[in-house]
Write a protein that holds these residues in place. Structure first.
Motif, short mmCIF file in Angstrom:
data_model
loop_
_atom_site.label_atom_id
_atom_site.label_comp_id
_atom_site.label_asym_id
_atom_site.label_seq_id
_atom_site.Cartn_x
_atom_site.Cartn_y
_atom_site.Cartn_z
N GLN A 135 0.82 -1.21 0.00
CA GLN A 135 0.00 0.00 0.00
C GLN A 135 0.86 1.27 0.00
OE1 GLN A 135 -3.91 -0.10 0.80
NE2 GLN A 135 -3.23 -1.79 -0.48
N GLY A 136 0.30 2.31 -0.59
CA GLY A 136 0.95 3.62 -0.48
C GLY A 136 1.33 4.26 -1.79
N ALA A 137 0.92 3.67 -2.92
CA ALA A 137 1.24 4.27 -4.22
C ALA A 137 0.11 3.98 -5.18
CB ALA A 137 2.56 3.70 -4.75
N GLY A 138 0.15 4.59 -6.34
CA GLY A 138 -0.87 4.29 -7.33
C GLY A 138 -0.79 5.22 -8.52
N TRP A 139 -1.54 4.86 -9.54
CA TRP A 139 -1.58 5.63 -10.78
C TRP A 139 -2.57 6.78 -10.62
CZ3 TRP A 139 1.01 6.40 -15.06
CH2 TRP A 139 0.37 6.90 -16.21
N ASP A 140 -2.13 7.99 -10.94
CA ASP A 140 -3.00 9.16 -10.92
C ASP A 140 -3.44 9.43 -12.36
OD1 ASP A 140 -3.77 12.02 -11.16
OD2 ASP A 140 -3.26 12.05 -9.02
N ARG A 141 -4.73 9.25 -12.64
CA ARG A 141 -5.23 9.35 -14.01
C ARG A 141 -5.13 10.78 -14.56
NH1 ARG A 141 -10.52 6.09 -15.56
NH2 ARG A 141 -9.31 5.95 -17.49
N LYS A 142 -5.26 11.77 -13.68
CA LYS A 142 -5.20 13.15 -14.14
C LYS A 142 -3.76 13.58 -14.41
CE LYS A 142 -9.47 14.68 -11.90
NZ LYS A 142 -10.08 15.61 -10.90
N GLU A 143 -2.88 13.23 -13.48
CA GLU A 143 -1.48 13.64 -13.63
C GLU A 143 -0.70 12.72 -14.55
OE1 GLU A 143 0.60 14.52 -10.04
OE2 GLU A 143 -1.19 15.32 -9.03
N ARG A 144 -1.28 11.57 -14.90
CA ARG A 144 -0.65 10.60 -15.79
C ARG A 144 0.68 10.11 -15.25
NH1 ARG A 144 -4.52 8.83 -18.04
NH2 ARG A 144 -3.19 7.82 -19.57
N ARG A 145 0.70 9.72 -13.99
CA ARG A 145 1.94 9.19 -13.40
C ARG A 145 1.62 8.42 -12.14
NH1 ARG A 145 4.46 12.24 -9.12
NH2 ARG A 145 3.23 14.04 -8.49
N PHE A 146 2.57 7.59 -11.72
CA PHE A 146 2.49 6.94 -10.42
C PHE A 146 3.04 7.88 -9.37
CE2 PHE A 146 2.46 3.07 -13.05
CZ PHE A 146 1.42 2.39 -12.44
N LYS A 147 2.41 7.88 -8.21
CA LYS A 147 2.90 8.72 -7.13
C LYS A 147 2.50 8.10 -5.79
CE LYS A 147 -1.07 11.89 -6.82
NZ LYS A 147 -1.49 13.30 -6.93
N GLY A 148 3.06 8.63 -4.73
CA GLY A 148 2.76 8.13 -3.40
C GLY A 148 1.48 8.69 -2.85
N TYR A 149 0.80 7.88 -2.04
CA TYR A 149 -0.41 8.30 -1.33
C TYR A 149 -0.20 7.97 0.15
CZ TYR A 149 -2.82 8.75 -5.83
OH TYR A 149 -3.20 9.14 -7.10
N LYS A 150 0.23 8.95 0.90
CA LYS A 150 0.60 8.72 2.29
C LYS A 150 -0.54 8.12 3.11
CE LYS A 150 4.12 12.33 2.64
NZ LYS A 150 4.56 13.57 3.34
N GLN A 151 -1.77 8.50 2.76
CA GLN A 151 -2.89 8.03 3.57
C GLN A 151 -3.10 6.53 3.46
OE1 GLN A 151 -2.98 9.91 0.88
NE2 GLN A 151 -4.91 9.78 -0.28
N TYR A 152 -2.55 5.91 2.43
CA TYR A 152 -2.70 4.46 2.26
C TYR A 152 -1.49 3.68 2.77
CZ TYR A 152 -6.62 5.73 -0.71
OH TYR A 152 -7.81 6.24 -1.18
N TYR A 153 -0.44 4.39 3.15
CA TYR A 153 0.76 3.72 3.67
C TYR A 153 0.53 3.42 5.14
CZ TYR A 153 5.72 2.55 3.99
OH TYR A 153 6.91 1.88 4.17
#
Length: 855
Positions: A676-694
């Motif tokens: 957990q803690g990352a994912g594809w951002d459809r708007k920004e067109r990139r993978f990035k971290g999501y602290k709330q899921y880590y």
């Protein structure tokens, strides 16, 4: 090691089911009567597989032809036609909503990953396939965009739930208006079988590639190795390589293979007159506009003099921290330049001064490099040949030395006029579909200088000239990178399919001639036209983007969230790539903060284990959990795949534990990971971290999570009445059966648990036994080479390795013997039985073990 796909078991009834797939006049595509796609345009067609495929037209082995014939009624082809021909056509295949799907999409030109959703608009650009869950009929349906003529295809999202197919040639000179088999559709009741069945059918139909089961696997498959990339980047030189190999040898973790990555070649920039090796380049991207001006090694290796490093004190003056210091200085320059570009006018001048000062410091560091005086040497006494000979003379365990090269030679191709080859600099042309994925720094840099493309008529000459020289110099294999650049360059060469065919044919012939036909690793190749056109000979390839120790885009949390992302790439890509190539999970760093996280996944991935550690930066205690004293590894018998309950979920941000399963000879294994803690951002067109899921998550593991029917040798183990399970991190043993409650697991961020499932054998009245192997190794079950039970209450085993042997035993044995000698053992009332096993050089580390329950 047996081929992974040699015994996939199907549960469909053998008799043909009429109209299993049907496109009706009302615009609906049905599977066994259930609507999968609706609102299908009238220009879309469907043809049963048997309507196209003639087995006599394929060179597939007879057994494969029979298999495909037996399942052909489960598949067929979608096509479409339009009025106006074009080199790029997009058409709806219909729409779907409220239907769980798993897909694989290209997020960069060369890398792909999983994506899940519930309707056609949820799909991503450049989707390579989509798998639907159809619970109404307890089945799955797979749609795979394929190749037809000179066109390749991919799926794209449409509006209002529609799924689009895009067929493109890559050249404005190559147009079409009609396709009869641009996508393949298949149905099965098993999500693992469907992959084998579908890609087998496609293989027989296209006849342009071969499945993994038809090929031999590279020699590195069950070995431990080191890749020089992260240790040196472009500064790799003989002294550094020697020092790295020596690090492992002295620690008792010998290398069986070495990959000398980017930085060994003769590359120059177009501005270098006369052509000469690029100077002062260190980090990746700095070399991407440079081109090969010679097909042989660069100056650093070319001037190596035979026996230079064999003398006792030859390495004494080498500073092992020098590469890390150079890399750190280069990173500081890059970061200062980035800050300069963002600064206001008053700050820019100060930063300019700082950059100049840093560059001078780097220049002095790079100037202090050992260039061997090999000018007067004969060919046999200097250069790469002399270096590889010295390496193998000193390090007897080192079987294979491979080198890296790009598909087009170097990142910037081959410099026109510099070699005997006809090369032309081509400016890249990116398709609209690929332009809609993640912006990639590599693609941007390549676009700046274009690529020096050797004329496709000379592709065979090109590869053979380079590979024949390397083979004569003692190189035993190649890692070929940057495959997907061909689609950038195909405008004047008949389009991407035709250009790829010619280049891959040349590469195939060269590998067969120079590297035993097997010693090649493909990388940066995760696009369907590579798999459908380039894999007649290639049998191993990367299944993930690079291992990134840190986020190259600057997110400091990337040191953590990128690691779970890498594992998701690997496991889900293996579902389809594993049908064609053996999955390679890439290198990692043993001193990384998540090194154990990676190590456990590599231990059960079923492929080679290799690291990219910097000199002196190793965790040998960790590596000894992966590697035997002879440099081989306890390898699983299959390639690791996600469990069935993970398939239609994202283990990155929906509280799902990623579970991957595999087999050993005498048991199954499941790795559970918190990714957990990352994912594809459809708007920004990139993978990035999501602290709330880590965060900490919970899950469960069950013996039924292992797909025992995916390999004939494992099938019998799936019918065991009871299993002993060893939890690696908890050092705990539990007993389960097929009706047991799941084993609950709680995982902190970036943590894992490893479960070894071993069928319990009743070897005597009231005596139950199940061996786990050497528990000081992560893949403990892989250490068991042979297992045999005797009626008189005896378990006979052959165990490879040194360490602590553990078994479940419901009663204390009478005697335990290792190599004919009685040994002391510990048996506890928790039914754990343990004793130590030594390493025996004379038997390559294999010990004979007898556990006797009767005198």
């Amino acid at each position: 090691m047996g081929q992974p796909n040699d015994a996939v078991c199907s549960h469909f009834k053998p008799e043909r089911l009429e109209n299993i797939l049907d496109l009706s006049d009302d615009g609906k595509f049905r599977v066994k009567g259930v609507s999968l796609l609706t609102d299908i345009p009238t220009n879309v067609s469907f043809t049963e597989y048997s309507g196209f495929c003639k087995s006599s037209d394929s060179d597939a082995p007879p057994a494969l032809l029979r298999f495909v014939d037996s399942i052909s009624y489960r598949g067929g082809f979608l096509g479409f036609q339009v009025e106006v021909p074009s080199d790029r056509l997009t058409n709806s295949l219909g729409k779907f909503t409220d239907r769980n799907f798993l897909s694989i999409f290209r997020f960069k030109a060369w890398w792909s990953s999983q994506w899940v959703g519930t309707n056609g608009s949820d799909l991503e650009m450049e989707t390579q396939w989509v798998l639907f869950e159809v619970p109404e009929i307890k089945s799955y349906v797979l749609i795979v965009p394929i190749i037809e003529g000179s066109f390749r295809s991919a799926l794209h999202p449409g509006d209002d739930g529609h799924v689009l197919i895009c067929a493109e040639s890559g050249s404005t000179h190559v147009k079409s208006s009609s396709f009869k088999s641009i996508a393949y559709v298949h149905v099965s009741d098993n999500p693992y079988n469907i992959m084998r069945e579908a890609y087998s059918a496609i293989r027989v139909y296209l006849n342009t590639f071969r499945l993994l089961e038809e090929k031999s696997i590279p020699t590195i498959i069950d070995r431990f190795g080191w890749c020089t990339w992260d240790a040196f980047y472009l500064t790799v030189d003989p002294s550094g390589v020697w020092g790295g190999v020596n690090d492992f040898a002295e620690a008792g973790v010998p290398l069986k293979f070495l990959i000398i990555d980017d930085g060994w070649q003769s590359i120059s920039f177009d501005s270098d007159e006369p052509p000469q090796d690029c100077k002062n380049i260190v980090l990746g991207r700095e070399q991407m506009t440079a081109r090969l001006y010679r097909l042989e090694e660069g100056e650093k290796f070319r001037k190596y003099k035979a026996r230079s490093l064999l003398a006792p004190d030859a390495f004494a003056s080498y500073d092992p921290m020098r590469p890390k210091n150079i890399i750190a200085k280069s990173i500081e320059i890059r970061e200062t330049n980035i800050a300069r570009n963002k600064a206001n006018e008053s700050q820019m001048s100060l930063l300019d001064v700082k950059v100049d000062k840093l560059k001078q410091e780097l220049h002095m560091m790079l100037k202090d490099v050992r260039i061997y005086d090999g000018k007067a040497c004969k060919d046999e006494a200097c250069g790469m040949k002399a270096f590889t000979k010295d390496l193998k003379t000193k390090f007897k365990d080192l079987d294979d030395i491979w080198v890296w090269h790009a598909l087009c030679g170097a990142w910037g191709g081959v410099r026109p006029g510099a070699t005997h080859l006809n090369s032309k600099v081509m400016q890249i042309r990116i398709s609209p579909g690929l332009d809609g994925v993640m912006e990639d720094a590599a693609s941007v840099r390549i676009a700046e200088g274009g690529i020096g493309l050797v004329h496709p008529d000379q592709a065979t000459n090109f590869y053979d000239s380079m590979h024949a020289y390397l083979a004569s110099a003692g190189i035993t294999g190649v890692k070929v990178d940057v495959f997907n650049t061909l689609e950038y360059l195909c405008e004047d060469y008949g389009g991407r399919v035709e250009l790829a065919k010619r280049y891959y044919d040349g590469l195939t012939k060269s590998v067969k001639k120079n590297f035993s036909g097997i010693n090649i690793l493909s990388s940066m190749q995760q696009c369907n036209d590579f798999f459908f056109l380039g894999t007649k000979q290639i049998a191993m390839g990367r299944v993930a983007d690079d291992f990134w120790g840190k986020d190259p885009y600057g997110d400091p949390e990337g040191e953590l969230w990128l690691q779970g992302l890498h594992m998701v790439h690997c496991s889900y890509n293996s579902l389809w790539m594993g049908q064609i190539i053996h999955p390679d999970w890439d290198m990692f760093m043993s001193d990384h903060v998540c090194a154990n996280f990676h190590a456990v996944s590599r231990a059960i991935c079923g492929g080679p284990v290799y690291v990219s550690d910097s000199l002196g930066c190793h965790d040998f205690n960790l590596l000894k959990k992966l590697v035997y004293l002879d440099g081989t590894i306890p390898i699983c018998q299959h390639f690791a795949l996600p469990t069935r309950d993970c398939i239609f979920k994202s283990p990155l941000f929906n509280n799902t534990v990623l579970k991957i399963w595999n087999f050993n000879k005498y048991g199954g294994v499941i790795g559970a990971f918190n990714c957990q803690g990352a994912g594809w951002d459809r708007k920004e067109r990139r993978f990035k971290g999501y602290k709330q899921y880590y965060k900490t998550i919970e899950g469960s593991v069950h013996v039924n999570d292992i797909e025992w029917d995916q390999k004939l040798e494992a099938l019998k183990m799936g019918y065991a009445e009871e299993y002993a399970v060893y939890l690696n991190q908890e050092n705990f043993v539990v007993l389960v059966n097929h009706e047991s409650d799941p084993i609950q697991v709680v995982l902190k961020p970036s943590s894992f648990e490893l479960y070894s499932f071993v069928p319990i054998k009743k070897i005597k009245e009231n005596v139950k036994f199940a061996p786990f192997g050497l528990t000081n190794m992560y893949n403990s079950g892989g250490t068991i080479q042979e297992l045999d039970y005797k009626e008189e209450g005896i378990a006979k085993l052959k165990i490879k390795g040194r360490g602590s042997f553990l078994a479940y035993s419901n009663t204390s044995p009478k005697i335990c013997m290792v190599n004919g000698v009685e040994v002391e053992f510990i048996w506890t009332h928790q039914n754990k039985m343990e004793f130590d096993i030594p390493w025996v050089n004379e038997t390559c580390g294999v010990s004979e073990v007898i556990v006797r329950f009767s005198i």
